[in-house]
Write a protein that holds these residues in place. Structure first.
Motif, short mmCIF file in Angstrom:
data_model
loop_
_atom_site.label_atom_id
_atom_site.label_comp_id
_atom_site.label_asym_id
_atom_site.label_seq_id
_atom_site.Cartn_x
_atom_site.Cartn_y
_atom_site.Cartn_z
N ILE A 34 6.67 -0.04 20.30
CA ILE A 34 6.26 1.04 20.91
C ILE A 34 5.80 2.34 21.18
O ILE A 34 5.26 3.31 22.40
N ALA A 35 5.29 2.67 19.50
CA ALA A 35 4.26 3.44 19.90
C ALA A 35 3.20 3.41 19.73
O ALA A 35 2.41 4.93 20.46
N MET A 36 2.91 2.88 20.35
CA MET A 36 2.00 2.00 20.48
C MET A 36 1.26 2.28 22.16
O MET A 36 0.05 3.49 22.65
N ARG A 56 8.09 -2.39 35.25
CA ARG A 56 7.26 -2.91 33.86
C ARG A 56 7.60 -1.71 33.11
O ARG A 56 6.71 -0.20 33.79
N GLU A 57 8.69 -0.44 32.81
CA GLU A 57 8.62 0.71 31.93
C GLU A 57 9.79 0.30 31.51
O GLU A 57 10.33 -0.25 30.96
N LEU A 58 9.50 1.41 30.17
CA LEU A 58 10.52 1.00 29.31
C LEU A 58 11.51 1.71 29.85
O LEU A 58 11.24 2.38 29.54
N SER A 59 13.01 0.92 29.67
CA SER A 59 14.36 2.01 30.26
C SER A 59 15.31 1.47 29.52
O SER A 59 14.97 0.06 29.85
N THR A 60 16.78 2.15 29.32
CA THR A 60 17.90 0.92 29.17
C THR A 60 18.17 0.03 30.25
O THR A 60 18.42 -1.39 29.94
N ILE A 67 18.18 -5.66 32.46
CA ILE A 67 16.96 -6.96 32.92
C ILE A 67 16.34 -7.92 32.30
O ILE A 67 16.59 -8.87 33.02
N PHE A 68 15.52 -7.62 31.55
CA PHE A 68 14.53 -8.67 30.95
C PHE A 68 15.39 -9.36 30.04
O PHE A 68 15.60 -10.27 29.97
#
Length: 137
Positions: free
Chosen positions: A18-20, A109-113, A118-119
């Motif tokens: 996530i930091a990357m 294709r994005e970070l979200s809750t 879903i993933f």
């Protein structure tokens, strides 16, 4: 103890990834290194015998790893399928299952809750289809 160690390692990989993604200019990780992490996490998920309590932590780690290097992910999936699926029909089922992982249920294709949830659902479906054909002896 093994589960605690696995959870701790997964948390560390997730935090690093996530930091990357958030600070790509400061990322010092090659696609080969990301691919190695993806390979190990996927191996744990679909081939190794693991506690069902690790499925969600693995999913939460794998999703940002895939976002960090989709190309490495494609190569890792192909290698896992070719290594573990013995029959052509098993390889095809595994390919479809892995394709569904990123393409089902409106996953973006994005970070979200919402995407994480879903993933996680998609991972559980992947396991139902791919694990039996990848672990068949």
């Amino acid at each position: 103890l093994d589960e605690w160690v696995n959870r701790s390692g997964l948390r560390a990989i997730r935090a690093l990834t996530i930091a990357m993604l958030k600070y790509p200019k400061h990322a010092n990780t090659s696609p080969q290194q990301i691919g190695a992490m993806q390979r190990r996490v996927l191996q744990m998920l679909v081939v190794d015998k693991l506690s069902s309590g690790l499925v969600e932590p693995i999913a939460d780690t794998l999703f940002p790893l895939i976002l960090a290097s989709p190309q490495a992910y494609s190569q890792v999936v192909q290698t896992i399928i070719n290594t573990h699926a013995k029959q052509p029909q098993d390889r095809e089922r595994a390919r479809k299952a892995f394709g569904m992982l990123l393409g089902a249920n409106g996953l973006k294709r994005e970070l979200s809750t919402a995407n994480r949830e879903i993933f996680r659902r998609n991972i559980k479906e992947l396991l139902k289809i791919a694990r039996p054909v990848l672990t068949r002896r």
